[in-house]
Write an enzyme that holds these catalytic residues in place. Structure first.
Site, PDB file in Angstrom:
ATOM      1  N   GLN A   1      -3.031  -9.561   6.096  1.00 19.72           N
ATOM      2  CA  GLN A   1      -1.801  -9.672   5.319  1.00 19.72           C
ATOM      3  C   GLN A   1      -0.555  -9.794   6.179  1.00 19.72           C
ATOM      4  O   GLN A   1       0.568  -9.766   5.668  1.00 19.72           O
ATOM      5  CB  GLN A   1      -1.673  -8.512   4.336  1.00 19.72           C
TER       6      GLN A   1
ATOM      7  N   ARG B   1       8.168   1.259   7.296  1.00 19.87           N
ATOM      8  CA  ARG B   1       9.010   0.471   8.202  1.00 19.87           C
ATOM      9  C   ARG B   1      10.386   1.090   8.425  1.00 19.87           C
ATOM     10  O   ARG B   1      11.120   0.643   9.310  1.00 19.87           O
ATOM     11  CB  ARG B   1       9.135  -0.970   7.684  1.00 19.87           C
TER      12      ARG B   1
ATOM     13  N   GLU C   1       6.428  10.279   1.958  1.00 22.21           N
ATOM     14  CA  GLU C   1       6.446  10.941   0.665  1.00 22.21           C
ATOM     15  C   GLU C   1       6.055  10.021  -0.481  1.00 22.21           C
ATOM     16  O   GLU C   1       5.557  10.494  -1.513  1.00 22.21           O
ATOM     17  CB  GLU C   1       7.829  11.552   0.406  1.00 22.21           C
ATOM     18  N   GLY C   2       6.269   8.729  -0.332  1.00 19.33           N
ATOM     19  CA  GLY C   2       5.811   7.811  -1.359  1.00 19.33           C
ATOM     20  C   GLY C   2       4.301   7.832  -1.493  1.00 19.33           C
ATOM     21  O   GLY C   2       3.758   7.926  -2.608  1.00 19.33           O
ATOM     22  N   HIS C   3       3.611   7.760  -0.346  1.00 20.07           N
ATOM     23  CA  HIS C   3       2.150   7.871  -0.369  1.00 20.07           C
ATOM     24  C   HIS C   3       1.710   9.234  -0.912  1.00 20.07           C
ATOM     25  O   HIS C   3       0.729   9.334  -1.652  1.00 20.07           O
ATOM     26  CB  HIS C   3       1.580   7.705   1.045  1.00 20.07           C
TER      27      HIS C   3
ATOM     28  N   MET D   1      -1.789   1.644   4.498  1.00 24.39           N
ATOM     29  CA  MET D   1      -1.915   1.186   5.881  1.00 24.39           C
ATOM     30  C   MET D   1      -1.503   2.302   6.837  1.00 24.39           C
ATOM     31  O   MET D   1      -1.149   2.052   7.992  1.00 24.39           O
ATOM     32  CB  MET D   1      -1.075  -0.070   6.125  1.00 24.39           C
TER      33      MET D   1
ATOM     34  N   GLN E   1       5.301   1.384  -7.169  1.00 20.98           N
ATOM     35  CA  GLN E   1       6.112   0.362  -7.815  1.00 20.98           C
ATOM     36  C   GLN E   1       7.062  -0.321  -6.834  1.00 20.98           C
ATOM     37  O   GLN E   1       7.569  -1.404  -7.127  1.00 20.98           O
ATOM     38  CB  GLN E   1       6.907   1.002  -8.959  1.00 20.98           C
ATOM     39  N   LYS E   2       7.288   0.269  -5.651  1.00 22.53           N
ATOM     40  CA  LYS E   2       8.146  -0.403  -4.671  1.00 22.53           C
ATOM     41  C   LYS E   2       7.595  -1.784  -4.343  1.00 22.53           C
ATOM     42  O   LYS E   2       8.343  -2.738  -4.156  1.00 22.53           O
ATOM     43  CB  LYS E   2       8.274   0.429  -3.388  1.00 22.53           C
TER      44      LYS E   2
ATOM     45  N   SER F   1       9.608   3.985   3.041  1.00 20.17           N
ATOM     46  CA  SER F   1       8.812   2.900   3.597  1.00 20.17           C
ATOM     47  C   SER F   1       8.380   3.271   4.999  1.00 20.17           C
ATOM     48  O   SER F   1       9.151   3.881   5.756  1.00 20.17           O
ATOM     49  CB  SER F   1       9.628   1.600   3.641  1.00 20.17           C
TER      50      SER F   1
END
Length: 285
Positions: A61, A187, A35-37, A30, A148-149, A185
């Site tokens: 969603q 957020r 860094e997760g992406h 989204m 996995q988060k 995140s």
């Protein structure tokens, strides 16, 4: 790298790649990339010939009074990040492009969605399953990469793909954390400095839960209570849920079995954050 805004163009591009015999990886996001992406992009880049990142804030969603309007959007920044990781195309459609005025078909998984985030956000996973199905149909990826988060989301998408015989392999990738432990995140950007410090209680509870399990705790209620006590010690934290569930069915368990997900959603101020850890019986020393 091409920025694609229409379904027609996306289908043209991936059809050409498939005609050339190239494998396609999809990283659904989204936006508000972090860094997760980026870790998902790197994994996709290593496993596939071509990588598509979708950037679409999906209204389906978000429930009433959630943060759809406030959700961070910066396509120029996202595009720069994608380009730096060798992404071949960004699919960035408008809401009107994805959901026309006559749209009224939805995809629903009816068991794994009952608990955890599905219980507190009742429309959320219908929106996730619907948009992910559309993305799979548009991009036709060989592999799709998820973090996995969002463990419940990952389990639901795997179930949906199996149940509907979709021709895509789902790849789950590890949680990426800040140096102090906070799970990455989009957020996190909502947090004030004081809230950012308070948010560490989530990863602290995760670490405490993992340590308890390593020490031999197998009673789900005792494990949960220890983690709840850790979170409740933080004045800015308000628990949505802390649950111990079967890793396959997402249903609550009394005793840790062969595969368990320990998951939480916690409000830090007005910002809802999630974290979790998986435990497999094979992890016992």
């Amino acid at each position: 790298m091409e920025l694609i805004e229409t379904v027609v163009r996306a289908k043209e591009v991936v059809a050409q790649w498939r005609e050339e015999g190239l494998t396609i990886g999809l990283v659904p996001t989204m936006g508000a990339l972090h860094e997760g992406h980026e870790s998902l992009m790197e994994t996709a880049r290593a496993q596939c010939d071509r990588v598509v990142v979708s950037v679409f804030v999906n209204p389906l969603q978000f429930g009433p009074n959630e943060d759809y309007d406030a959700y961070p959007r910066d396509i120029a920044r996202d595009a720069s990040i994608c380009e730096s990781h060798g992404v071949d195309a960004i699919f960035h459609p408008s809401v009107e492009e994805m959901y026309g005025p006559l749209f009224h078909t939805f995809v629903v998984e009816e068991v794994l969605t009952d608990t955890l985030c599905g219980a507190s956000r009742p429309v959320h996973f219908r929106g996730v399953c619907t948009v992910v199905t559309k993305l799979f149909n548009i991009v036709q990826p060989h592999k799709a990469f998820f973090g996995q988060k969002d463990a419940q989301q990952l389990a639901i998408i795997k179930r949906m793909v199996a149940d509907l015989n979709m021709n895509v392999s789902i790849v789950g990738c590890p949680i990426v954390r800040e140096a102090d432990g906070l799970a990455k995140s989009s957020r996190n950007s909502y947090l004030s400095p004081e809230e950012r410090q308070a948010a560490l209680v989530l990863s602290q509870a995760v670490a405490q839960g993992q340590e308890a399990v390593r020490a031999g705790e197998r009673d789900a209620a005792r494990l949960r209570q220890a983690m709840v006590a850790c979170i409740e010690a933080e004045p800015l934290a308000s628990i949505d849920y802390v649950e111990v569930v079967d890793g396959q069915t997402m249903q609550p368990v009394d005793t840790l079995g062969s595969s368990v997900l320990v998951a939480m959603a916690v409000f830090i101020g007005s910002t809802r954050l999630i974290d979790n850890f998986l435990w497999e019986e094979s992890e016992e020393a």
